[in-house]
Design an enzyme around this catalytic site. Structure first.
Site, PDB file in Angstrom:
ATOM      1  N   LYS A   1       4.535  59.227  66.867  1.00  0.00           N
ATOM      2  CA  LYS A   1       5.945  58.884  66.604  1.00  0.00           C
ATOM      3  C   LYS A   1       6.320  57.554  67.258  1.00  0.00           C
ATOM      4  CE  LYS A   1       6.200  62.901  64.668  1.00  0.00           C
ATOM      5  NZ  LYS A   1       6.750  63.446  63.478  1.00  0.00           N
TER       6      LYS A   1
HETATM    7  C1  PLP Z   1       6.864  65.029  63.475  1.00  0.00           C
HETATM    8  C2  PLP Z   1       7.997  65.624  62.762  1.00  0.00           C
HETATM    9  C3  PLP Z   1       8.517  66.877  63.146  1.00  0.00           C
HETATM   10  C4  PLP Z   1       7.878  67.776  64.170  1.00  0.00           C
HETATM   11  O1  PLP Z   1       7.659  67.214  65.422  1.00  0.00           O
HETATM   12  P1  PLP Z   1       6.443  67.759  66.345  1.00  0.00           P
HETATM   13  O2  PLP Z   1       6.701  67.109  67.674  1.00  0.00           O
HETATM   14  O3  PLP Z   1       5.171  67.310  65.710  1.00  0.00           O
HETATM   15  O4  PLP Z   1       6.559  69.261  66.416  1.00  0.00           O
HETATM   16  C5  PLP Z   1       9.636  67.348  62.486  1.00  0.00           C
HETATM   17  N1  PLP Z   1      10.210  66.643  61.494  1.00  0.00           N
HETATM   18  C6  PLP Z   1       9.728  65.444  61.087  1.00  0.00           C
HETATM   19  C7  PLP Z   1      10.427  64.704  59.991  1.00  0.00           C
HETATM   20  C8  PLP Z   1       8.594  64.910  61.698  1.00  0.00           C
HETATM   21  O5  PLP Z   1       8.129  63.722  61.281  1.00  0.00           O
END
Ligand code: PLP
Length: 220
Positions: free
Chosen positions: A188
């Site tokens: 991210k």
């Molecule tokens: C990555 C992501 C999540 C979940 O996050 P995690 O930390 O991987 O559990 C939820 N929604 C979106 C749009 C994402 O890109």
């Protein structure tokens, strides 16, 4: 060991960050009875300031952030939550984890985000909330979604897992809906390895989020 540095999404970590991590490990304080140590508490305060929200509550990942947000809103069996048909699977998965039913609305091809007109077409008397995903850093049409939510007495949850720092109408995402969720997974925009954050301007939702995070205990 394979050369992970050759992969895409390689996290950028500086000497500063390595030193801070070492300091945490050396301190022996990896948590406190309040479920978050001094670093997490500072991160929550600084993140809330960054997005312009009153509260930030750290959790273990973005999926848990969505799950906790929905539980704090009282979403459960018998409820429907409208989600975009094009998103990461965790958006719909978090709805299913509460026992509620995800209902898919189409996206706007201009933004790849949920289309407020199709949300309107998917409303039923069971609809309790809408999750607006700010996909690829592009904010969803929050104005139209909040108008619709107010008209029908619904909550708007922002899934900002891919949109740290994005702005909509001069405000940062995470400060616009009733509650918002971020991820700090390795790929991210900002990473803690695994991690998540829920932000809200609502004192009562924040109190419930802290209880959900800490096994029902108050003030954690
Ligand atoms: C990555 C992501 C999540 C979940 O996050 P995690 O930390 O991987 O559990 C939820 N929604 C979106 C749009 C994402 O890109």
């Amino acid at each position: 060991m394979p050369n992970y540095r050759a992969y895409i999404n390689v996290p950028c970590l500086s000497e500063d960050e390595l030193e801070e991590v070492a300091r945490v490990l050396e301190s022996g304080v990896l948590t406190t009875k309040d479920s978050s140590g001094p670093y997490v508490t500072r991160f929550e305060r600084e993140f809330a300031n960054f997005v312009g929200a009153k509260h930030a509550v750290a959790v273990c990942n973005g999926t848990a952030a969505l799950h906790a947000a929905l539980l704090a809103l009282g979403v459960g069996p018998g409820d429907e939550v409208i989600v975009p048909s094009f998103t990461f699977v965790a958006t719909a998965e978090a709805v299913a984890l509460t026992g509620a039913t995800p209902v898919f609305a189409d996206i706007d091809l201009g933004t790849y985000c949920i289309d407020p007109e199709d949300v309107r077409a998917k409303l039923t008397p069971r609809t309790k909330a809408i999750i607006a995903v700010h996909l690829y850093g592009l904010p969803a049409d929050m104005g139209a979604l909040l108008d619709l939510a107010e008209e029908r007495g619904l909550y708007v949850v922002e899934d900002a897992a891919q949109a740290h720092g994005a702005e909509y109408a001069g405000r940062k995402v995470g400060s616009i809906g009733h509650v918002a969720c971020f991820s700090f997974y390795g790929s991210k925009i900002v990473t803690t390895g695994e991690g998540g954050m829920v932000t809200t301007n609502d004192d009562e939702i924040a109190e419930r989020l802290r209880m959900v995070r800490n096994h029902g205990e108050r003030g954690a």
